[in-house]
Design a protein around this motif. Structure first.
Motif, PDB file in Angstrom:
ATOM      1  N   GLY A 265       0.234  -1.351  -0.523  1.00 13.81           N
ATOM      2  CA  GLY A 265      -0.300  -0.495   0.009  1.00 13.81           C
ATOM      3  C   GLY A 265       1.401   0.872   0.135  1.00 13.81           C
ATOM      4  N   LEU A 266       1.869   1.305   0.639  1.00 14.14           N
ATOM      5  CA  LEU A 266       2.922   2.604   0.625  1.00 14.14           C
ATOM      6  C   LEU A 266       3.640   2.658  -0.547  1.00 14.14           C
ATOM      7  N   ILE A 267       3.870   1.969  -1.414  1.00 16.67           N
ATOM      8  CA  ILE A 267       4.440   1.286  -2.616  1.00 16.67           C
ATOM      9  C   ILE A 267       3.684   2.024  -3.842  1.00 16.67           C
ATOM     10  N   SER A 268       1.643   1.700  -3.375  1.00 20.01           N
ATOM     11  CA  SER A 268       1.214   2.132  -5.050  1.00 20.01           C
ATOM     12  C   SER A 268       1.353   3.673  -4.115  1.00 20.01           C
TER      13      SER A 268
ATOM     14  N   GLY B 135       2.206   5.318  -7.359  1.00 16.05           N
ATOM     15  CA  GLY B 135       0.827   5.676  -7.727  1.00 16.05           C
ATOM     16  C   GLY B 135       0.033   4.307  -8.577  1.00 16.05           C
ATOM     17  N   LEU B 136      -1.001   4.734  -8.920  1.00 13.54           N
ATOM     18  CA  LEU B 136      -1.868   3.300  -8.623  1.00 13.54           C
ATOM     19  C   LEU B 136      -1.626   3.056  -9.994  1.00 13.54           C
ATOM     20  N   GLN B 137      -0.589   3.366 -10.798  1.00 11.99           N
ATOM     21  CA  GLN B 137      -0.272   3.134 -12.526  1.00 11.99           C
ATOM     22  C   GLN B 137       0.943   2.470 -12.834  1.00 11.99           C
ATOM     23  N   GLU B 138       1.734   2.902 -11.626  1.00 18.98           N
ATOM     24  CA  GLU B 138       2.871   2.580 -11.640  1.00 18.98           C
ATOM     25  C   GLU B 138       3.241   1.604 -10.442  1.00 18.98           C
ATOM     26  N   GLY B 139       1.985   1.374  -9.834  1.00 24.08           N
ATOM     27  CA  GLY B 139       2.027   0.966  -8.935  1.00 24.08           C
ATOM     28  C   GLY B 139       1.595  -1.116  -9.375  1.00 24.08           C
TER      29      GLY B 139
ATOM     30  N   PRO C 244      13.789  -8.270  -6.268  1.00 22.16           N
ATOM     31  CA  PRO C 244      13.828  -7.461  -6.545  1.00 22.16           C
ATOM     32  C   PRO C 244      12.854  -6.599  -7.835  1.00 22.16           C
ATOM     33  N   VAL C 245      12.884  -5.724  -7.204  1.00 19.82           N
ATOM     34  CA  VAL C 245      12.493  -4.618  -8.980  1.00 19.82           C
ATOM     35  C   VAL C 245      12.735  -3.921  -8.780  1.00 19.82           C
ATOM     36  N   TYR C 246      11.714  -2.251  -9.672  1.00 17.52           N
ATOM     37  CA  TYR C 246      11.818  -1.159  -9.890  1.00 17.52           C
ATOM     38  C   TYR C 246      10.478  -0.287 -10.174  1.00 17.52           C
ATOM     39  N   GLY C 247      10.625   1.002  -9.512  1.00 15.07           N
ATOM     40  CA  GLY C 247       9.690   2.032  -9.263  1.00 15.07           C
ATOM     41  C   GLY C 247      10.156   2.997 -10.177  1.00 15.07           C
ATOM     42  N   GLU C 248       9.411   3.735 -10.884  1.00  8.65           N
ATOM     43  CA  GLU C 248       9.761   4.951 -12.377  1.00  8.65           C
ATOM     44  C   GLU C 248       8.064   5.771 -11.915  1.00  8.65           C
TER      45      GLU C 248
END
Length: 547
Positions: free
Chosen positions: A166-169, A173-177, A226-230
């Motif tokens: 939930g914190l990551i989203s 944001g929802l789209q990148e989540g 391991p993942v990544y977010g933009e």
């Protein structure tokens, strides 16, 4: 091509099962040895280059041999089928033969498209739309096949939730989540062996069937995928951990669906009870879950049978010793055993059933107040606890007002207690709920104040009448200057904001002395009285004062 062949191709769906029979009639005429259809994603597809699907339509699939003829057809859904045609010897078709066989390929393609579309529909029904992993239906279908073959016992079943997603989203944001979830799913798919399956049930809920010898490695992998977010053009590398329940599939399995329910049971236990990254199903857990199911199954009947008893604990003014209020607390008398709220309320909250209990306690409390009024006992205001989980009940405030009015109880004789919340969604619901009660002249209180993540903003933002200071502020064996400083400042801020203060969990005289010293004169706790049945509280109310 003879008429019988045409009729067969035109009437039947050309699938791998029936095409050999349909093509056998023309095999001799065209010296056919094999026809192999290779289904792939077309070049304009986002998935171009992914592994092809090979379907034998006639004869064996030749190895490392170039076909005599190639026919390509584009299909719906950005799919492309290449028909590899193999003939006997060095037979070459005349132009008329080539054209005639092209007609056969056109008819094959017409039916092949129907066949592929039906497979797409079938697959979509068993696939999670976002990640492309199997959904619950796909997972159970796969598990059922393993169960029927007797190989299911070679696996361990996993159910896992992602920690803090939930914190990551909220951060990305929802789209990148959604994109992060897709990257996470891709990592899971890559980790699993060919004879293992990982599925996505939506949200951050995943399941897997992993070979027993691979379980230890999979647990380690799930501890930091391991993942990544933009965000704003910047790419952040990080890992996602999971809370995991594991069921080591054994001979007690009676139904494939149990591999989900048992692993889910262990996951919930890891998250809500053990506070561990993973838990295997064990006997103690099964006993607890059985107990939980008993509570769920008996609850509605218990309400109707008045198995719940309402106990009252006095609120006391420490300066005068007068009883100035009370709190209603429930006890469940179940088959001769007394269950306390800590045993059943969390289960009712989890199952979305707790609102029924809270409203029941409110009704009984209103009956008590009406009885005191009828008997001229000079009633005191009574507080009733409502769970945060009740906030999703759209008309809760309206229902509370309705119950109070139906019992002809003055609004200022009831106080509604709620606990703090850190969730932004819950804060919005809480603010709306408290505001509606305030509009109707019903007092409100924040219970366990100081234990949440946002106590000061709660004091500032929520339209409450009172805060109840949690017992943790006064339960040190030796109260010190730090305790005094914290309490003094909380009480001072509350009073400046027009909010009254009560302290709970008071059991010692030195706690009363400290609270008086910092300006809190109203308390609740065992020092004065335990929660008690109404008949005993009536006697306290007649006497009114503690010496």
């Amino acid at each position: 091509m003879n008429d019988e062949m045409k009729e067969c191709l035109l009437k039947e769906d050309i699938t791998p099962e029936i095409s050999p029979g349909a093509l056998s009639d023309v095999a001799k005429e065209f010296s056919l040895r094999s026809i192999v259809a290779i289904v792939s994603d077309s070049k304009d597809s986002e998935r171009a280059g992914e592994p092809d699907t090979v379907i034998s339509l006639f004869g064996p699939v030749p190895e490392k041999e170039a076909p005599a003829y190639l026919f390509k057809h584009k299909m719906a859904g950005k799919k492309e089928v290449t028909y590899n045609v193999y003939v006997y010897g060095d037979k070459m078709w005349a132009e008329e033969e080539y054209k005639a066989f092209s007609v056969i390929i056109d008819i094959l393609s017409f039916h092949m498209e129907r066949f592929l579309l039906s497979k797409v529909v079938e697959k979509s029904a068993l696939t999670q739309y976002l990640t492309g992993l199997p959904n619950s239906g796909g997972f159970v279908q796969h598990a059922s096949k393993l169960y029927e073959s007797g190989t299911i016992y070679e696996y361990d079943s996993f159910y896992f939730n992602l920690k803090s997603f939930g914190l990551i989203s909220r951060k990305y944001g929802l789209q990148e989540g959604d994109e992060i979830i897709k990257r996470y799913a891709k990592k899971l798919r890559e980790f699993c062996a060919r004879d293992e399956i990982v599925a996505h049930f939506g949200g951050d809920n995943f399941t897997a069937l992993i070979k027993k010898e691979h379980t230890k490695a999979f647990l380690k992998f799930l501890s930091a995928v391991p993942v990544y977010g933009e965000k704003n053009g910047k790419r952040d590398e990080f890992t996602i951990a999971a809370v995991i329940g594991v069921y080591a599939v054994d001979e007690s399995l009676k139904d494939p669906g149990q591999i989900i329910s048992r692993a889910l049971m262990a996951c919930n236990y890891a998250k809500n009870v053990a506070n561990k990254p993973y838990v295997f199903v064990n006997k103690a857990m099964s006993t607890r879950i059985y107990r939980q199911k008993q509570i769920e199954d008996r609850f509605e009947e218990a309400l109707e049978s008045d198995e719940f008893r309402i106990y009252l604990q006095p609120k006391v003014d420490t300066v005068t010793g007068e009883i100035i209020g009370a709190e209603s607390l429930s006890r469940w008398f179940c088959n001769g055993v007394v269950l306390y709220p800590t045993e059943f309320v969390p289960i009712l909250e989890q199952e979305g059933m707790v609102a029924s209990l809270d409203l029941y306690v409110l009704k009984k409390t209103c009956e008590f107040i009406k009885d005191w009024k009828d008997r001229e006992l000079n009633p005191v205001p009574v507080s009733v606890n409502f769970s945060r989980k009740d906030l999703s009940y759209k008309h809760l405030a309206k229902e509370i007002v309705k119950i109070i009015d139906e019992h002809e109880v003055a609004h200022d004789m009831i106080q509604i207690e709620v606990t703090e919340t850190a969730s932004e969604d819950e804060r919005v619901l809480m603010t709306s709920f408290l505001s509606r009660l305030k509009e109707n002249g019903i007092a409100t209180s924040i219970d366990d104040f100081g234990t949440g993540f946002s106590s000061l903003s709660t004091l500032r933002d929520f339209p409450v009448t009172e805060i109840k200071i949690d017992r943790s502020f006064i339960n040190n064996d030796n109260l010190n200057k730090n305790d005094e400083i914290v309490l003094r400042n909380i009480i001072a801020m509350a009073k400046e904001l027009g909010v009254s203060v009560i302290a709970e969990g008071v059991e010692r005289e030195d706690q009363v002395d400290l609270l008086k010293h910092v300006g809190c004169h109203v308390v609740q706790g065992f020092l004065y009285d335990n929660p008690m049945p109404k008949a005993d509280f009536d006697k306290r109310l007649e006497k009114r004062f503690y010496s």
